[in-house]
Design a protein around this motif. Sequence first.
Motif, mmCIF file in Angstrom:
data_model
loop_
_atom_site.group_PDB
_atom_site.id
_atom_site.type_symbol
_atom_site.label_atom_id
_atom_site.label_comp_id
_atom_site.label_asym_id
_atom_site.label_seq_id
_atom_site.Cartn_x
_atom_site.Cartn_y
_atom_site.Cartn_z
ATOM 1 N N GLU A 15 11.922 56.259 23.592
ATOM 2 C CA GLU A 15 11.732 57.374 24.525
ATOM 3 C C GLU A 15 11.143 58.556 23.760
ATOM 4 O OE1 GLU A 15 14.664 59.745 27.499
ATOM 5 O OE2 GLU A 15 15.220 59.826 25.385
ATOM 6 N N SER A 16 10.165 59.225 24.354
ATOM 7 C CA SER A 16 9.644 60.441 23.727
ATOM 8 C C SER A 16 9.756 61.605 24.690
ATOM 9 C CB SER A 16 8.205 60.260 23.253
ATOM 10 O OG SER A 16 7.344 60.113 24.344
ATOM 11 N N ILE A 17 9.969 62.777 24.118
ATOM 12 C CA ILE A 17 10.075 64.010 24.891
ATOM 13 C C ILE A 17 9.086 65.001 24.298
ATOM 14 C CG2 ILE A 17 11.554 65.960 25.512
ATOM 15 C CD1 ILE A 17 13.939 64.038 25.411
ATOM 16 N N THR A 18 8.207 65.515 25.165
ATOM 17 C CA THR A 18 7.247 66.539 24.760
ATOM 18 C C THR A 18 7.636 67.845 25.436
ATOM 19 O OG1 THR A 18 5.485 64.905 24.535
ATOM 20 C CG2 THR A 18 4.805 67.211 24.753
ATOM 21 N N PHE A 19 7.718 68.889 24.639
ATOM 22 C CA PHE A 19 8.070 70.208 25.163
ATOM 23 C C PHE A 19 6.782 70.885 25.642
ATOM 24 C CE2 PHE A 19 11.255 69.021 22.030
ATOM 25 C CZ PHE A 19 12.405 69.140 22.790
ATOM 26 N N LEU A 20 6.606 70.962 26.967
ATOM 27 C CA LEU A 20 5.394 71.544 27.552
ATOM 28 C C LEU A 20 5.492 73.062 27.660
ATOM 29 C CD1 LEU A 20 4.768 68.941 30.407
ATOM 30 C CD2 LEU A 20 3.712 69.020 28.132
ATOM 31 N N LYS A 21 6.647 73.543 28.118
ATOM 32 C CA LYS A 21 6.934 74.983 28.203
ATOM 33 C C LYS A 21 8.364 75.183 27.735
ATOM 34 C CE LYS A 21 3.383 76.865 30.522
ATOM 35 N NZ LYS A 21 2.642 78.032 30.133
ATOM 36 N N THR A 22 8.527 75.882 26.625
ATOM 37 C CA THR A 22 9.867 76.094 26.087
ATOM 38 C C THR A 22 10.527 77.303 26.754
ATOM 39 O OG1 THR A 22 9.113 77.539 24.307
ATOM 40 C CG2 THR A 22 9.159 75.150 23.846
ATOM 41 N N SER A 23 11.801 77.411 26.546
ATOM 42 C CA SER A 23 12.561 78.537 27.071
ATOM 43 C C SER A 23 11.989 79.859 26.567
ATOM 44 C CB SER A 23 14.027 78.397 26.664
ATOM 45 O OG SER A 23 14.764 79.513 27.060
ATOM 46 N N LEU A 32 10.214 73.092 30.551
ATOM 47 C CA LEU A 32 9.453 72.004 31.141
ATOM 48 C C LEU A 32 9.153 70.985 30.050
ATOM 49 C CD1 LEU A 32 8.012 70.841 33.648
ATOM 50 C CD2 LEU A 32 5.948 72.066 32.890
ATOM 51 N N ILE A 33 9.642 69.755 30.266
ATOM 52 C CA ILE A 33 9.417 68.685 29.297
ATOM 53 C C ILE A 33 8.720 67.517 29.990
ATOM 54 C CG2 ILE A 33 11.370 69.304 27.815
ATOM 55 C CD1 ILE A 33 12.994 67.053 29.125
ATOM 56 N N GLU A 34 8.072 66.699 29.182
ATOM 57 C CA GLU A 34 7.506 65.459 29.685
ATOM 58 C C GLU A 34 8.183 64.328 28.932
ATOM 59 O OE1 GLU A 34 3.376 64.826 31.268
ATOM 60 O OE2 GLU A 34 3.196 63.913 29.262
ATOM 61 N N VAL A 35 8.720 63.380 29.677
ATOM 62 C CA VAL A 35 9.462 62.261 29.105
ATOM 63 C C VAL A 35 8.661 60.986 29.322
ATOM 64 C CG1 VAL A 35 11.630 60.949 29.190
ATOM 65 C CG2 VAL A 35 11.645 63.420 29.640
ATOM 66 N N SER A 36 8.580 60.174 28.284
ATOM 67 C CA SER A 36 7.951 58.862 28.391
ATOM 68 C C SER A 36 9.009 57.817 28.054
ATOM 69 C CB SER A 36 6.778 58.769 27.412
ATOM 70 O OG SER A 36 6.215 57.479 27.455
ATOM 71 N N LEU A 37 9.264 56.936 29.023
ATOM 72 C CA LEU A 37 10.229 55.852 28.811
ATOM 73 C C LEU A 37 9.470 54.540 28.749
ATOM 74 C CD1 LEU A 37 13.292 56.398 31.204
ATOM 75 C CD2 LEU A 37 13.277 56.446 28.728
ATOM 76 N N PRO A 38 9.749 53.715 27.733
ATOM 77 C CA PRO A 38 9.082 52.419 27.660
ATOM 78 C C PRO A 38 9.543 51.495 28.790
ATOM 79 C CG PRO A 38 10.715 52.636 25.903
ATOM 80 C CD PRO A 38 10.670 53.942 26.629
ATOM 81 N N PRO A 39 8.852 50.378 28.994
ATOM 82 C CA PRO A 39 9.267 49.425 30.032
ATOM 83 C C PRO A 39 10.738 49.045 29.890
ATOM 84 C CG PRO A 39 7.157 48.786 29.120
ATOM 85 C CD PRO A 39 7.667 49.922 28.272
ATOM 86 N N ASN A 40 11.425 48.984 31.019
ATOM 87 C CA ASN A 40 12.850 48.636 31.073
ATOM 88 C C ASN A 40 13.708 49.523 30.169
ATOM 89 O OD1 ASN A 40 12.520 46.361 32.939
ATOM 90 N ND2 ASN A 40 11.340 45.508 31.240
#
Length: 187
Positions: A15-23, A32-40
């Motif tokens: 899983e990866s988390i990208t911080f798009l807009k921080t506090s 605002l974060i963007e999360v990428s989850l691999p298959p299953n």
Amino acid sequence: MSLLANTVTHKYTGESITFLKTSSETNGEYLLIEVSLPPNGEGPPLHCHDRFVEEFVVKEGNLTVNINKVEQIVEVGEALTAPIGTAHTFRNAHDEPVVFQVRLTPPQQFEESVRIHYGLMDDGLTDDKGVPKSLFHIALILVLQNTLVTDKPLWLQRALFGTLIQIGKLTNKYKPLEKYTGKKIKL
């Protein structure tokens, strides 16, 4: 200018988390974060937050979200909100990756909790599922991100975490973790 990475990756799940807009970039209004989850890919256990709203918007793939034990598939372009105090979780129950954005309003110290958690993984201070080996670290991460696991009594979690945090502060357990956040941890 921050020297912290914009994206952090869970060493064990991918899983990866990208911080798009921080506090700090939103004057504490939201994260605002963007999360990428691999298959299953699995998400967190069923949990709630009593200090912020969590809004999910799917950008690629399909996200399975459970809110109050009702499972829903959120498709590209769709949004779903977990109001304050609502039990929820998410996972990727599909054979292709899913990418989604999450807006946390207000953000509490969610960014700091993620940076600490993933930093502990990178330094070998978690088990092979990414769970911190230290109860002091677990308590800190959950308190910073205002997360309570819903299958345990909430009053007990608050009492236990509060006690552990106080002992951790007295025994200087948290100062070394500032290397992951680049700033003093506020408790």
